[in-house]
Design a protein around this motif. Structure first.
Motif, PDB file in Angstrom:
ATOM      1  N   GLY A   1       0.925  -1.343   0.055  1.00  0.00           N
ATOM      2  CA  GLY A   1       0.031  -0.014   0.081  1.00  0.00           C
ATOM      3  C   GLY A   1       0.972   1.269  -0.026  1.00  0.00           C
ATOM      4  O   GLY A   1       0.422   2.290  -0.692  1.00  0.00           O
ATOM      5  N   THR A   2       1.773   1.225   0.693  1.00  0.00           N
ATOM      6  CA  THR A   2       2.838   2.629   0.712  1.00  0.00           C
ATOM      7  C   THR A   2       3.400   2.688  -0.567  1.00  0.00           C
ATOM      8  O   THR A   2       3.539   3.938  -0.968  1.00  0.00           O
ATOM      9  N   GLU A   3       3.940   1.604  -1.256  1.00  0.00           N
ATOM     10  CA  GLU A   3       4.479   1.652  -2.567  1.00  0.00           C
ATOM     11  C   GLU A   3       3.555   2.106  -3.387  1.00  0.00           C
ATOM     12  O   GLU A   3       3.922   3.087  -4.302  1.00  0.00           O
ATOM     13  N   ARG A   4       2.422   1.563  -3.433  1.00  0.00           N
ATOM     14  CA  ARG A   4       1.219   2.132  -4.393  1.00  0.00           C
ATOM     15  C   ARG A   4       1.146   3.704  -4.195  1.00  0.00           C
ATOM     16  O   ARG A   4       0.911   4.298  -5.211  1.00  0.00           O
ATOM     17  N   ALA A   5       0.953   3.987  -2.865  1.00  0.00           N
ATOM     18  CA  ALA A   5       0.470   5.480  -2.628  1.00  0.00           C
ATOM     19  C   ALA A   5       1.661   6.326  -3.270  1.00  0.00           C
ATOM     20  O   ALA A   5       1.521   7.415  -3.911  1.00  0.00           O
ATOM     21  N   GLN A   6       3.147   5.979  -3.076  1.00  0.00           N
ATOM     22  CA  GLN A   6       4.355   6.483  -3.581  1.00  0.00           C
ATOM     23  C   GLN A   6       4.117   6.532  -5.079  1.00  0.00           C
ATOM     24  O   GLN A   6       4.536   7.875  -5.816  1.00  0.00           O
ATOM     25  N   TRP A   7       3.756   5.413  -5.600  1.00  0.00           N
ATOM     26  CA  TRP A   7       3.472   5.547  -7.234  1.00  0.00           C
ATOM     27  C   TRP A   7       2.779   6.640  -7.601  1.00  0.00           C
ATOM     28  O   TRP A   7       3.089   7.475  -8.621  1.00  0.00           O
ATOM     29  N   ASN A   8       1.524   6.900  -6.937  1.00  0.00           N
ATOM     30  CA  ASN A   8       0.604   7.806  -7.410  1.00  0.00           C
ATOM     31  C   ASN A   8       0.953   9.353  -7.182  1.00  0.00           C
ATOM     32  O   ASN A   8       0.834  10.135  -7.868  1.00  0.00           O
ATOM     33  N   GLN A   9       1.827   9.418  -6.058  1.00  0.00           N
ATOM     34  CA  GLN A   9       2.066  10.738  -5.598  1.00  0.00           C
ATOM     35  C   GLN A   9       3.463  11.289  -6.647  1.00  0.00           C
ATOM     36  O   GLN A   9       3.253  12.453  -6.934  1.00  0.00           O
ATOM     37  N   THR A  10       4.233  10.121  -7.077  1.00  0.00           N
ATOM     38  CA  THR A  10       5.292  10.351  -7.973  1.00  0.00           C
ATOM     39  C   THR A  10       4.765  10.836  -9.182  1.00  0.00           C
ATOM     40  O   THR A  10       4.971  11.845 -10.045  1.00  0.00           O
ATOM     41  N   ALA A  11       3.717  10.033  -9.721  1.00  0.00           N
ATOM     42  CA  ALA A  11       2.981  10.424 -10.863  1.00  0.00           C
ATOM     43  C   ALA A  11       2.281  11.575 -11.261  1.00  0.00           C
ATOM     44  O   ALA A  11       2.495  12.307 -12.113  1.00  0.00           O
ATOM     45  N   LEU A  12       1.778  11.993 -10.337  1.00  0.00           N
ATOM     46  CA  LEU A  12       1.165  13.558 -10.273  1.00  0.00           C
ATOM     47  C   LEU A  12       2.207  14.567 -10.193  1.00  0.00           C
ATOM     48  O   LEU A  12       2.070  15.431 -11.125  1.00  0.00           O
ATOM     49  N   GLN A  13       3.382  14.402  -9.391  1.00  0.00           N
ATOM     50  CA  GLN A  13       4.499  15.252  -9.583  1.00  0.00           C
ATOM     51  C   GLN A  13       5.151  15.062 -11.230  1.00  0.00           C
ATOM     52  O   GLN A  13       5.409  16.255 -11.550  1.00  0.00           O
ATOM     53  N   ASN A  14       5.188  13.939 -11.465  1.00  0.00           N
ATOM     54  CA  ASN A  14       5.610  14.048 -12.959  1.00  0.00           C
ATOM     55  C   ASN A  14       4.890  14.849 -13.981  1.00  0.00           C
ATOM     56  O   ASN A  14       5.450  15.437 -14.720  1.00  0.00           O
ATOM     57  N   PHE A  15       3.625  14.609 -13.833  1.00  0.00           N
ATOM     58  CA  PHE A  15       2.659  15.404 -14.517  1.00  0.00           C
ATOM     59  C   PHE A  15       3.080  17.132 -14.608  1.00  0.00           C
ATOM     60  O   PHE A  15       3.077  17.759 -15.608  1.00  0.00           O
ATOM     61  N   PHE A  16       3.235  17.619 -13.272  1.00  0.00           N
ATOM     62  CA  PHE A  16       3.641  18.920 -13.135  1.00  0.00           C
ATOM     63  C   PHE A  16       4.964  19.317 -13.734  1.00  0.00           C
ATOM     64  O   PHE A  16       5.314  20.284 -14.342  1.00  0.00           O
ATOM     65  N   ASP A  17       5.878  18.424 -13.525  1.00  0.00           N
ATOM     66  CA  ASP A  17       7.135  18.641 -14.081  1.00  0.00           C
ATOM     67  C   ASP A  17       7.414  18.688 -15.378  1.00  0.00           C
ATOM     68  O   ASP A  17       8.196  19.061 -15.765  1.00  0.00           O
ATOM     69  N   THR A  18       6.442  18.138 -16.146  1.00  0.00           N
ATOM     70  CA  THR A  18       6.424  18.034 -17.534  1.00  0.00           C
ATOM     71  C   THR A  18       5.607  18.982 -18.131  1.00  0.00           C
ATOM     72  O   THR A  18       5.299  18.923 -19.239  1.00  0.00           O
ATOM     73  N   PHE A  19       5.172  19.807 -17.309  1.00  0.00           N
ATOM     74  CA  PHE A  19       4.387  21.096 -17.804  1.00  0.00           C
ATOM     75  C   PHE A  19       2.979  20.567 -18.511  1.00  0.00           C
ATOM     76  O   PHE A  19       2.371  21.230 -19.177  1.00  0.00           O
ATOM     77  N   GLY A  20       2.390  19.499 -17.906  1.00  0.00           N
ATOM     78  CA  GLY A  20       1.331  18.873 -18.538  1.00  0.00           C
ATOM     79  C   GLY A  20       1.183  18.162 -19.673  1.00  0.00           C
ATOM     80  O   GLY A  20       0.373  17.763 -20.243  1.00  0.00           O
ATOM     81  N   ALA A  21       2.376  18.109 -20.488  1.00  0.00           N
ATOM     82  CA  ALA A  21       2.599  17.191 -21.497  1.00  0.00           C
ATOM     83  C   ALA A  21       2.755  15.869 -21.317  1.00  0.00           C
ATOM     84  O   ALA A  21       2.480  14.851 -22.119  1.00  0.00           O
ATOM     85  N   GLY A  22       3.120  15.456 -20.085  1.00  0.00           N
ATOM     86  CA  GLY A  22       3.316  13.766 -19.629  1.00  0.00           C
ATOM     87  C   GLY A  22       4.850  13.494 -20.071  1.00  0.00           C
ATOM     88  O   GLY A  22       5.629  14.200 -20.849  1.00  0.00           O
ATOM     89  N   GLY A  23       4.978  12.367 -19.493  1.00  0.00           N
ATOM     90  CA  GLY A  23       6.654  11.891 -19.650  1.00  0.00           C
ATOM     91  C   GLY A  23       6.677  10.843 -20.841  1.00  0.00           C
ATOM     92  O   GLY A  23       7.778  10.558 -21.101  1.00  0.00           O
ATOM     93  N   GLY A  24       5.556  10.531 -21.698  1.00  0.00           N
ATOM     94  CA  GLY A  24       5.513   9.746 -22.611  1.00  0.00           C
ATOM     95  C   GLY A  24       4.857   8.357 -22.339  1.00  0.00           C
ATOM     96  O   GLY A  24       5.209   7.975 -21.291  1.00  0.00           O
ATOM     97  N   LEU A  25       4.183   8.035 -23.225  1.00  0.00           N
ATOM     98  CA  LEU A  25       3.404   6.566 -23.068  1.00  0.00           C
ATOM     99  C   LEU A  25       4.559   5.515 -22.685  1.00  0.00           C
ATOM    100  O   LEU A  25       5.438   5.355 -23.268  1.00  0.00           O
ATOM    101  N   GLY A  26       4.197   4.823 -21.633  1.00  0.00           N
ATOM    102  CA  GLY A  26       5.297   3.612 -21.237  1.00  0.00           C
ATOM    103  C   GLY A  26       6.529   4.394 -20.233  1.00  0.00           C
ATOM    104  O   GLY A  26       7.330   3.318 -19.978  1.00  0.00           O
ATOM    105  N   SER A  27       6.266   5.418 -19.891  1.00  0.00           N
ATOM    106  CA  SER A  27       7.585   5.823 -19.339  1.00  0.00           C
ATOM    107  C   SER A  27       7.266   5.838 -17.578  1.00  0.00           C
ATOM    108  O   SER A  27       8.169   5.637 -17.074  1.00  0.00           O
ATOM    109  N   ILE A  28       6.051   5.957 -17.152  1.00  0.00           N
ATOM    110  CA  ILE A  28       5.813   6.093 -15.787  1.00  0.00           C
ATOM    111  C   ILE A  28       4.655   5.127 -15.319  1.00  0.00           C
ATOM    112  O   ILE A  28       3.591   4.991 -16.004  1.00  0.00           O
ATOM    113  N   ARG A  29       5.005   4.397 -14.141  1.00  0.00           N
ATOM    114  CA  ARG A  29       4.211   3.649 -13.860  1.00  0.00           C
ATOM    115  C   ARG A  29       3.315   4.448 -12.555  1.00  0.00           C
ATOM    116  O   ARG A  29       4.030   4.984 -11.808  1.00  0.00           O
TER     117      ARG A  29
END
Length: 467
Positions: free
Chosen positions: A341-369
């Motif tokens: 559960g902790t690991e999966r929560a971290q995945w989602n938190q990181t994924a949200l941060q990735n969205f902002f870090d790429t200025f809403g463009a995304g990191g590319g299909l298949g880049s982020i779990r």
């Protein structure tokens, strides 16, 4: 590259399908989508080809070899139909898979899907190209081909009925695989299933939760089994509520619901109640419109009563109440505090941060779990991906289509949409990827198909006054 025995069988079935035609091809393909732990072809370090994806090539050839079937596809691909948005999603996804990880290389740290230049990703690594960019692009294109092939095939009454029948076989086969999994697990004969558990994924087929063996069926883990079974439940339960072959669809619904109850999967325990609420709400709406079948009234009357009786029986039996409380604590309530559960929560938190870090463009299909489809889409595909998926779902669930009220076609489309709802709920709970899986797009293709178009056209011609 190594062709496995099940791959050789799939190729043989594919070759037969080229001679027998699309009826045989589709009838084989849909049940093959259940083999989530099987590898038809092992590609070494670059991944595997599953039986269903291998068979999909033969299905596409068998269907599109008839040029007259291209009409529904052409209509579907026009703006603003679902095919247009799906094609736009695929174009952006594939292009972004190769451009975005390089454009934003090192701009953020991600939970990578595939192998990176840093090796297999088990910790946060800088964003960059991975093997997942290629595999997820192939899966997205396969999803598009699957959707268009089923749409084209089901555009004729015979094909539409065949897809419905194949999906009922799919639901029944899923139940059979689950029972076989339970029996072989309890008798220590799990080796009998090794021929369909030969993929080089990590398999979780012998795990237990709260003293109960987890049900995985023909999949890699119980959450994948629950994901498929929730879709089957939505399809069969809706058909049962609409009065379509009630003994068959009712039996399949009950068995699917029972397996979800004993699966020990958090995905099942969260998604199933939500789906049942959606089904119950829809049943009330049909009664209000005066379009309810006898099975709908049975469901409305017995559903709450049975739930109440089961709850009372558990509460009045201290041993049962204590056992259930302990089990739910392990399976659901303490899940967030567990390592998983902790690991999966971290995945989602990181994924949200990735969205902002790429200025809403995304990191590319298949880049982020991620650990939820809701987070996987923005982190991988950004704002454009979100918009395309919303438009696809709007077309699937809300687009008006020519129909005959109360016909098998109308009822089956409604059931297919309910299956899509179930799968989306499950994906929102635990979907790690953008890929919703081939079964989702089979159901979506059926939901968008117009199998009675030919009949309506003939009736319109017959209704014209003679000149």
């Amino acid at each position: 590259m190594n062709v496995e025995p099940i791959g050789a069988v799939t190729i043989l079935l594919g070759l037969i399908a080229l001679f027998r035609g699309p009826d045989f091809a589709v009838g084989v393909f849909i049940p093959l989508t259940l083999l989530g732990a099987a590898a038809a072809i092992l590609l070494g370090g670059s991944g595997t080809i599953q039986p269903a994806h291998l068979m999909l090539g033969f299905v596409a050839i068998a269907i599109f070899a008839d040029a007259t079937r291209l009409g529904p596809v052409t209509r579907c691909l026009t703006f603003p139909r679902e095919g247009f948005w799906f094609s736009a999603l695929a174009a952006y996804g594939v292009a972004g898979a190769f451009l975005l990880p390089r454009l934003f290389v090192g701009a953020t740290f991600v939970n990578a899907i595939g192998a990176t230049e840093h090796g297999p990703s088990v910790v946060l690594v800088p964003l960059g190209p991975t093997s997942g960019n290629l595999t997820q692009s192939i899966y997205l294109l396969a999803d598009l081909v699957c959707f268009l092939a089923i749409l084209a095939y089901a555009a004729r009454p015979r094909g539409f009925a065949r897809v419905v029948g194949a999906l009922l076989v799919y639901a029944a086969a899923n139940i059979v695989f689950a029972i076989i999994d339970l029996v072989t697990g309890l008798t220590g004969t799990g080796f009998l299933l090794e021929f369909i558990r030969n993929a080089d994924y990590q398999l979780h087929v012998e795990e237990t939760t709260g003293g109960l063996r987890r049900i995985v069926g023909s999949f890699t883990e119980t959450s994948a089994f629950s994901y498929a079974t929730v879709g089957s439940l939505g399809f069969t339960a809706q058909l049962w509520l609409l009065g379509y072959r009630p003994w068959l669809t009712g039996g399949l619904s009950f068995m699917s619901l029972a397996l979800l109850a004993f699966s020990t999967s958090t995905t099942a325990y969260v998604a199933t109640p939500v789906l049942l609420v959606v089904l119950y709400t829809g049943a009330i709406a049909r009664v209000a419109r005066g379009r309810a079948s006898a099975t709908t009234f049975v469901f409305l009357a017995i559903g709450p009563l049975m739930t109440l009786l089961i709850c009372l029986a558990i509460l009045l039996t201290p041993s049962a109440s204590s056992a259930l409380s302990d089990f739910l604590s392990v399976a659901i309530f303490d899940k967030s505090a567990s390592q998983s559960g902790t690991e999966r929560a971290q995945w989602n938190q990181t994924a949200l941060q990735n969205f902002f870090d790429t200025f809403g463009a995304g990191g590319g299909l298949g880049s982020i779990r991620a650990s939820s489809f809701i987070m996987a889409v923005p982190s991988n595909l950004g704002i454009i991906g979100i918009f395309c998926f919303i438009m696809i779902f709007v077309q699937i669930f809300f687009s008006k289509r020519e129909s005959i009220q109360g016909s098998m076609h109308t009822d089956a489309r409604g059931a297919a949409r309910m299956a899509c709802v179930g799968i989306l709920i499950a994906a929102a709970v635990s979907g790690a990827l953008v890929d919703l899986g081939l079964p989702f797009y089979v159901f979506a293709g059926l939901a968008c198909a117009e199998g009675e178009r030919q009949k309506l056209a003939c009736e319109a011609i017959q209704a014209q006054p003679a000149t």
